[in-house]
Write a protein that holds these residues in place. Sequence first.
Motif, PDB file in Angstrom:
ATOM      1  N   MET A  58      10.114   8.670  -5.016  1.00 35.98           N
ATOM      2  CA  MET A  58       9.931   7.265  -4.653  1.00 35.98           C
ATOM      3  C   MET A  58      11.196   6.474  -4.940  1.00 35.98           C
ATOM      4  N   VAL A  59      11.616   5.644  -3.993  1.00 34.04           N
ATOM      5  CA  VAL A  59      12.667   4.655  -4.219  1.00 34.04           C
ATOM      6  C   VAL A  59      11.987   3.308  -4.121  1.00 34.04           C
ATOM      7  N   ASP A  60      11.908   2.591  -5.233  1.00 36.15           N
ATOM      8  CA  ASP A  60      11.082   1.390  -5.267  1.00 36.15           C
ATOM      9  C   ASP A  60      11.448   0.585  -6.506  1.00 36.15           C
ATOM     10  N   THR A  61      10.574  -0.354  -6.853  1.00 34.17           N
ATOM     11  CA  THR A  61      10.698  -1.020  -8.140  1.00 34.17           C
ATOM     12  C   THR A  61      10.187  -0.051  -9.204  1.00 34.17           C
ATOM     13  N   ALA A  62      10.183  -0.497 -10.445  1.00 31.59           N
ATOM     14  CA  ALA A  62       9.637   0.331 -11.516  1.00 31.59           C
ATOM     15  C   ALA A  62       8.144   0.540 -11.313  1.00 31.59           C
ATOM     16  N   VAL A  63       7.611   1.585 -11.932  1.00 34.74           N
ATOM     17  CA  VAL A  63       6.180   1.862 -11.917  1.00 34.74           C
ATOM     18  C   VAL A  63       5.642   1.659 -13.328  1.00 34.74           C
ATOM     19  N   ALA A  64       4.578   0.882 -13.451  1.00 38.73           N
ATOM     20  CA  ALA A  64       3.945   0.667 -14.755  1.00 38.73           C
ATOM     21  C   ALA A  64       3.059   1.873 -15.042  1.00 38.73           C
ATOM     22  N   THR A  65       3.608   2.867 -15.690  1.00 43.12           N
ATOM     23  CA  THR A  65       2.876   4.113 -15.924  1.00 43.12           C
ATOM     24  C   THR A  65       1.676   3.928 -16.847  1.00 43.12           C
ATOM     25  N   SER A  66       1.616   2.802 -17.559  1.00 42.06           N
ATOM     26  CA  SER A  66       0.480   2.541 -18.436  1.00 42.06           C
ATOM     27  C   SER A  66      -0.705   1.939 -17.692  1.00 42.06           C
ATOM     28  N   SER A  67      -0.558   1.665 -16.403  1.00 37.90           N
ATOM     29  CA  SER A  67      -1.645   1.073 -15.629  1.00 37.90           C
ATOM     30  C   SER A  67      -2.870   1.978 -15.635  1.00 37.90           C
ATOM     31  N   PRO A  68      -4.057   1.452 -15.901  1.00 35.44           N
ATOM     32  CA  PRO A  68      -5.276   2.259 -15.864  1.00 35.44           C
ATOM     33  C   PRO A  68      -5.497   2.928 -14.515  1.00 35.44           C
ATOM     34  N   ALA A  69      -4.978   2.308 -13.459  1.00 32.73           N
ATOM     35  CA  ALA A  69      -5.137   2.883 -12.122  1.00 32.73           C
ATOM     36  C   ALA A  69      -4.385   4.196 -11.985  1.00 32.73           C
ATOM     37  N   LEU A  70      -3.406   4.436 -12.860  1.00 34.85           N
ATOM     38  CA  LEU A  70      -2.602   5.655 -12.799  1.00 34.85           C
ATOM     39  C   LEU A  70      -2.892   6.593 -13.970  1.00 34.85           C
ATOM     40  N   ASN A 105       9.750   8.785  -0.495  1.00 36.24           N
ATOM     41  CA  ASN A 105       9.201   7.551   0.078  1.00 36.24           C
ATOM     42  C   ASN A 105      10.125   6.391  -0.283  1.00 36.24           C
ATOM     43  N   VAL A 106      10.643   5.682   0.714  1.00 34.80           N
ATOM     44  CA  VAL A 106      11.605   4.600   0.490  1.00 34.80           C
ATOM     45  C   VAL A 106      11.001   3.260   0.893  1.00 34.80           C
ATOM     46  N   SER A 107      10.844   2.382  -0.083  1.00 34.10           N
ATOM     47  CA  SER A 107      10.297   1.048   0.170  1.00 34.10           C
ATOM     48  C   SER A 107      11.407   0.006   0.144  1.00 34.10           C
ATOM     49  N   VAL A 108      12.490   0.287   0.828  1.00 34.10           N
ATOM     50  CA  VAL A 108      13.650  -0.601   0.901  1.00 34.10           C
ATOM     51  C   VAL A 108      13.991  -0.809   2.365  1.00 34.10           C
ATOM     52  N   ALA A 149       9.786   2.463   5.185  1.00 30.95           N
ATOM     53  CA  ALA A 149       9.019   1.355   5.751  1.00 30.95           C
ATOM     54  C   ALA A 149       9.836   0.682   6.848  1.00 30.95           C
ATOM     55  N   ALA A 150       9.178   0.369   7.965  1.00 28.70           N
ATOM     56  CA  ALA A 150       9.867  -0.193   9.127  1.00 28.70           C
ATOM     57  C   ALA A 150      10.339  -1.616   8.910  1.00 28.70           C
ATOM     58  N   GLY A 151       9.776  -2.325   7.926  1.00 33.02           N
ATOM     59  CA  GLY A 151      10.175  -3.700   7.667  1.00 33.02           C
ATOM     60  C   GLY A 151       9.142  -4.696   8.138  1.00 33.02           C
ATOM     61  N   ASN A 152       9.217  -5.898   7.606  1.00 33.09           N
ATOM     62  CA  ASN A 152       8.217  -6.932   7.885  1.00 33.09           C
ATOM     63  C   ASN A 152       8.845  -8.259   8.304  1.00 33.09           C
ATOM     64  N   LEU A 153       9.815  -8.207   9.204  1.00 34.81           N
ATOM     65  CA  LEU A 153      10.456  -9.425   9.694  1.00 34.81           C
ATOM     66  C   LEU A 153       9.837  -9.927  10.989  1.00 34.81           C
ATOM     67  N   GLY A 154       8.750  -9.303  11.427  1.00 36.56           N
ATOM     68  CA  GLY A 154       8.047  -9.774  12.610  1.00 36.56           C
ATOM     69  C   GLY A 154       8.549  -9.164  13.901  1.00 36.56           C
ATOM     70  N   PRO A 155       7.871  -9.474  15.008  1.00 39.15           N
ATOM     71  CA  PRO A 155       8.188  -8.879  16.310  1.00 39.15           C
ATOM     72  C   PRO A 155       9.632  -9.087  16.765  1.00 39.15           C
TER      73      PRO A 155
END
Length: 454
Positions: free
Chosen positions: A200-212, A296-299, A324-330
């Motif tokens: 993963m290329v992303d922000t940090a991951v909160a490994t203490s999250s109960p979801a993980l 997986n690249v979220s940049v 991710a393709a990006g979210n700048l619209g059509p």
Amino acid sequence: MAGTKRRIACAALVAAALGGVVLSTALSAVGMILLLPSAVAADSEDTPQELERERDREMQQERESGADGDFDRDHEASDQGREDDRNRGETDRDIEPDEVLAIDLSAEGLTGARAMGFRVVEEESLSGLGFRLAQLATPGGVPPQIAVRRLREADPKGTYDVNPRYGAAGAPACEGIRCEGQKLIEWPPAGCLEEVRVGMVDTAVATSSPALAGSQIVQRHFGASGATAQGADHGTQVATILSGNLDAGFAGLVPRARLFAADVFNFGPKTGHSTNAVLIAQGLDWLLAQQPAVINVSVAGPDNAVLHETVRRVTSRGVPVVAAAGNLGPDGPPQYPAAYREAIAVTAVDHLGKVYAHANRGDYIDVAAPGVHIWSAGADGRGKFVDGTSFAAPFVSAQVALLRVAEPQRTPSDVKTELRRRASASSPSSPQREIGAGLLKSGGCATASPVPMR
């Protein structure tokens, strides 16, 4: 035009603050909304009614302007969730989020609800009880109590209420509106249990999250986004989609995956979430040594020679890059690294297969995957629905990981061909510039027959 000027101004400010080659529009693809401390402090003193009115004004201004801004929509739902938390009491933990119920919804009530942004998720006739029960998804992350109040005011004769939890011991986590993404691409609700390696290329991951809880995560920080919980929200949400804990209410796509998370983002009041070509190159270099099946690249941001060469080197070593393709619209410009031919570009669609309103369009898009109203959790471990192409990419990354585990000799080009073949078979008349070859189809946890090797 005004939206474009605002994007350029935001990008210039971020670049000046970091003093280097900055992927300023990565703020758009990773999906973070800049929250200044002063703004947060002011919000915390507002009443729930004032917060709701302010939120409505902002949403109306956004609809009127049509501008996407330089801050990505990926995190819009989660940031809205944080604001909504201030409107909720502790008892809300016993209420299904973003969902309300209606009994015998009339035609007039349905019309009014849709006009306010509500969506019918499911309606069934309970013949033994003698009434119809409808589940409605709330608009824009509006808290269930406020949503119910609005419905009752608009339709006084109707019967509306929240959906309380009476105890979920032993119940499957991926059900109802929380499982729309998995249902759309026929992914098993309990996830695929293969032990895959995902980068993963992303922000940090909160490994203490109960979801993980129980997830296998190896993390290295190249940026400083992990210094605060807010800075780690986005990466934690992506990680939860990939390997969330079923018992905690989060059905990870590949719960037994070994995740290698490269934190390449900084987070601060002046820059928001930002990264640059150096941090991304460092993160990808480290990930290559971990031998992942996919990264997986979220940049997303502008074309850059260093970024392109970095991605080219990664794929030349046999590791597919899903971006991710990006979210700048059509009308937004191509976003990179997704637009590089070496990458697999992923856009987002909703539960009906309709492309995400803020997603980029373009010939570079390869496939579409669920990325609207996706159930995940941020750094605090609390569930919320999120939107954006960053949250569609993990669905494709999970499938790529399974393909490569079954046949490690597949090259990144072979993998892309296979994904596009599957998507094209399921969506023969799809608009290419919107969702590429079509919607990803997983076929469960099984892999397809191998594509011809070159």
